[in-house]
Scaffold this motif. Structure first.
Motif, PDB file in Angstrom:
ATOM      1  N   ALA A 109       0.818 -14.784 -21.980  1.00  0.00           N
ATOM      2  CA  ALA A 109       0.674 -13.679 -21.986  1.00  0.00           C
ATOM      3  C   ALA A 109       0.887 -13.061 -20.413  1.00  0.00           C
ATOM      4  N   LEU A 110       0.480 -12.035 -20.378  1.00  0.00           N
ATOM      5  CA  LEU A 110       1.086 -11.149 -19.051  1.00  0.00           C
ATOM      6  C   LEU A 110       0.077 -10.214 -18.379  1.00  0.00           C
ATOM      7  N   PHE A 111       0.317 -10.715 -17.083  1.00  0.00           N
ATOM      8  CA  PHE A 111      -0.757  -8.537 -16.812  1.00  0.00           C
ATOM      9  C   PHE A 111      -0.288  -8.562 -15.586  1.00  0.00           C
ATOM     10  N   TYR A 112      -0.003  -6.551 -15.938  1.00  0.00           N
ATOM     11  CA  TYR A 112       0.295  -5.898 -14.882  1.00  0.00           C
ATOM     12  C   TYR A 112      -0.520  -5.149 -14.894  1.00  0.00           C
ATOM     13  N   THR A 113      -0.592  -5.069 -13.434  1.00  0.00           N
ATOM     14  CA  THR A 113      -2.435  -5.052 -11.920  1.00  0.00           C
ATOM     15  C   THR A 113      -2.217  -3.059 -11.984  1.00  0.00           C
ATOM     16  N   GLY A 114      -1.216  -2.848 -12.808  1.00  0.00           N
ATOM     17  CA  GLY A 114      -1.072  -1.454 -12.282  1.00  0.00           C
ATOM     18  C   GLY A 114      -1.285  -1.290 -10.781  1.00  0.00           C
ATOM     19  N   ASP A 115      -1.663  -0.235 -10.069  1.00  0.00           N
ATOM     20  CA  ASP A 115      -2.504   0.073  -8.907  1.00  0.00           C
ATOM     21  C   ASP A 115      -3.776  -0.321  -9.028  1.00  0.00           C
ATOM     22  N   THR A 116      -3.461  -0.827  -7.382  1.00  0.00           N
ATOM     23  CA  THR A 116      -5.262  -1.533  -7.715  1.00  0.00           C
ATOM     24  C   THR A 116      -5.295  -2.252  -5.747  1.00  0.00           C
ATOM     25  N   GLY A 117      -6.194  -1.762  -5.235  1.00  0.00           N
ATOM     26  CA  GLY A 117      -7.138  -2.175  -4.292  1.00  0.00           C
ATOM     27  C   GLY A 117      -7.674  -4.081  -3.962  1.00  0.00           C
ATOM     28  N   PRO A 118      -8.006  -3.994  -2.948  1.00  0.00           N
ATOM     29  CA  PRO A 118      -8.948  -5.925  -3.347  1.00  0.00           C
ATOM     30  C   PRO A 118      -9.727  -5.982  -3.821  1.00  0.00           C
ATOM     31  N   GLY A 119     -10.331  -6.893  -4.543  1.00  0.00           N
ATOM     32  CA  GLY A 119     -11.593  -7.653  -5.158  1.00  0.00           C
ATOM     33  C   GLY A 119     -11.220  -7.390  -6.633  1.00  0.00           C
ATOM     34  N   LEU A 120     -10.491  -8.180  -6.756  1.00  0.00           N
ATOM     35  CA  LEU A 120     -10.379  -7.922  -8.280  1.00  0.00           C
ATOM     36  C   LEU A 120     -10.316  -9.651  -9.443  1.00  0.00           C
ATOM     37  N   SER A 121     -11.915 -10.522  -8.400  1.00  0.00           N
ATOM     38  CA  SER A 121     -12.301 -11.178  -9.572  1.00  0.00           C
ATOM     39  C   SER A 121     -13.501 -11.074 -10.350  1.00  0.00           C
ATOM     40  N   PRO A 139       2.522  -3.669   4.150  1.00  0.00           N
ATOM     41  CA  PRO A 139       2.251  -4.518   4.876  1.00  0.00           C
ATOM     42  C   PRO A 139       1.268  -4.823   5.124  1.00  0.00           C
ATOM     43  N   ASN A 140       1.151  -6.260   5.932  1.00  0.00           N
ATOM     44  CA  ASN A 140       0.095  -6.611   6.604  1.00  0.00           C
ATOM     45  C   ASN A 140      -0.480  -5.766   7.965  1.00  0.00           C
ATOM     46  N   ASN A 141       0.326  -4.795   8.848  1.00  0.00           N
ATOM     47  CA  ASN A 141      -0.038  -4.561   9.522  1.00  0.00           C
ATOM     48  C   ASN A 141      -0.945  -2.710   9.189  1.00  0.00           C
ATOM     49  N   LEU A 142      -0.289  -2.611   8.078  1.00  0.00           N
ATOM     50  CA  LEU A 142      -1.514  -1.163   7.212  1.00  0.00           C
ATOM     51  C   LEU A 142      -2.088  -2.220   6.092  1.00  0.00           C
ATOM     52  N   ALA A 143      -2.837  -2.920   6.180  1.00  0.00           N
ATOM     53  CA  ALA A 143      -4.547  -3.183   5.172  1.00  0.00           C
ATOM     54  C   ALA A 143      -5.363  -2.359   5.127  1.00  0.00           C
ATOM     55  N   ASN A 144      -5.284  -1.501   6.694  1.00  0.00           N
ATOM     56  CA  ASN A 144      -5.897  -0.912   6.011  1.00  0.00           C
ATOM     57  C   ASN A 144      -6.257   0.393   5.799  1.00  0.00           C
ATOM     58  N   ALA A 145      -4.400   0.491   5.887  1.00  0.00           N
ATOM     59  CA  ALA A 145      -4.222   2.135   4.923  1.00  0.00           C
ATOM     60  C   ALA A 145      -4.588   1.752   3.304  1.00  0.00           C
ATOM     61  N   ALA A 146      -4.013   0.144   3.022  1.00  0.00           N
ATOM     62  CA  ALA A 146      -3.890  -0.523   1.120  1.00  0.00           C
ATOM     63  C   ALA A 146      -5.169   0.051   1.057  1.00  0.00           C
ATOM     64  N   LYS A 147      -5.770  -1.062   1.935  1.00  0.00           N
ATOM     65  CA  LYS A 147      -7.270  -0.764   1.027  1.00  0.00           C
ATOM     66  C   LYS A 147      -7.975   0.789   0.825  1.00  0.00           C
TER      67      LYS A 147
END
Length: 213
Positions: A109-121, A139-147
């Motif tokens: 099995a493989l899992f493709y996340t698609g576009d996703t933000g944090p909170g995958l539990s 990148p990490n310095n744009l973590a807020n933008a990513a979220k």
């Protein structure tokens, strides 16, 4: 020509834009396009709508035949697609984004996340893949933008993988995709640090790369 079916994670343009080109170049057959109802509605009303591109799902198009068949998928229900078991799982992204777990007949099995933000539990609790192909946009310095945009950065990915290991007792092979081109060198360096800290393999996907489970 080898593509037998198309899975769409959500309706953002960068994830559906290749469908018309595919339909033009594979007009000798009808190919199933599989997605949530919302994604299929976006595709049919904004792209293959008879204005921007032909209605490839209709026999009244200039091709005089339907070259695409839109097939809705139900969330968290496993269905057989071209010999594989496929399950759409909701993820944290707008337009009702989903990821897909794809399982072969021999249980790989493989899992493709698609576009996703944090909170995958909630996702991890439902799947057990040997390979995760994951969003890693900023990148990490744009973590807020990513979220805010519903994407991941390397530090967020690290936290998600730690949670995966806590819940499942192992770490899958990980391949990162969907990186912003202007940030690729920075992201690659940060990914190497994450892999080192977790003592696992995290690769960056490349065009024409073949992954074997």
């Amino acid at each position: 020509k080898k593509i037998k079916a198309i899975l769409l994670s959500h309706g953002h343009y960068d994830h559906i834009r290749a469908v018309p080109a595919f339909a033009f170049n594979n007009s000798d057959r009808t190919t199933n396009v599989i997605a949530t109802r919302k994604t299929l509605e976006i595709l049919s009303s904004h792209l293959i709508d008879g204005v921007v591109y032909p209605e490839f799902t209709s026999e009244s198009s200039f091709l005089r035949k339907a070259t695409l068949r839109l097939v809705p998928v139900e969330l968290l229900e496993r269905q057989r697609i071209e010999g594989y078991e496929v399950m759409a799982v909701p993820v944290r992204h707008n337009l009702d984004g989903v990821g897909f777990e794809i399982t072969s007949g021999d249980g790989k099995a493989l899992f493709y996340t698609g576009d996703t933000g944090p909170g995958l539990s909630s996702v991890w609790s439902r799947i057990s893949p040997q390979l995760v192909i994951t969003d890693l946009t900023w990148p990490n310095n744009l973590a807020n933008a990513a979220k805010d945009a519903g994407h991941l950065c390397p530090q967020m990915l690290r936290e998600e993988l730690i949670e995966f290991r806590r819940m499942k007792g192992y770490l899958p092979k990980v391949v990162a995709i969907h990186m912003s081109p202007q940030h690729e060198p920075e992201i690659e360096g940060e990914v190497r640090e994450v892999a080192k800290s977790l003592r696992t393999s995290i690769d960056i996907a490349h065009e024409r790369e073949e992954l074997i489970l």
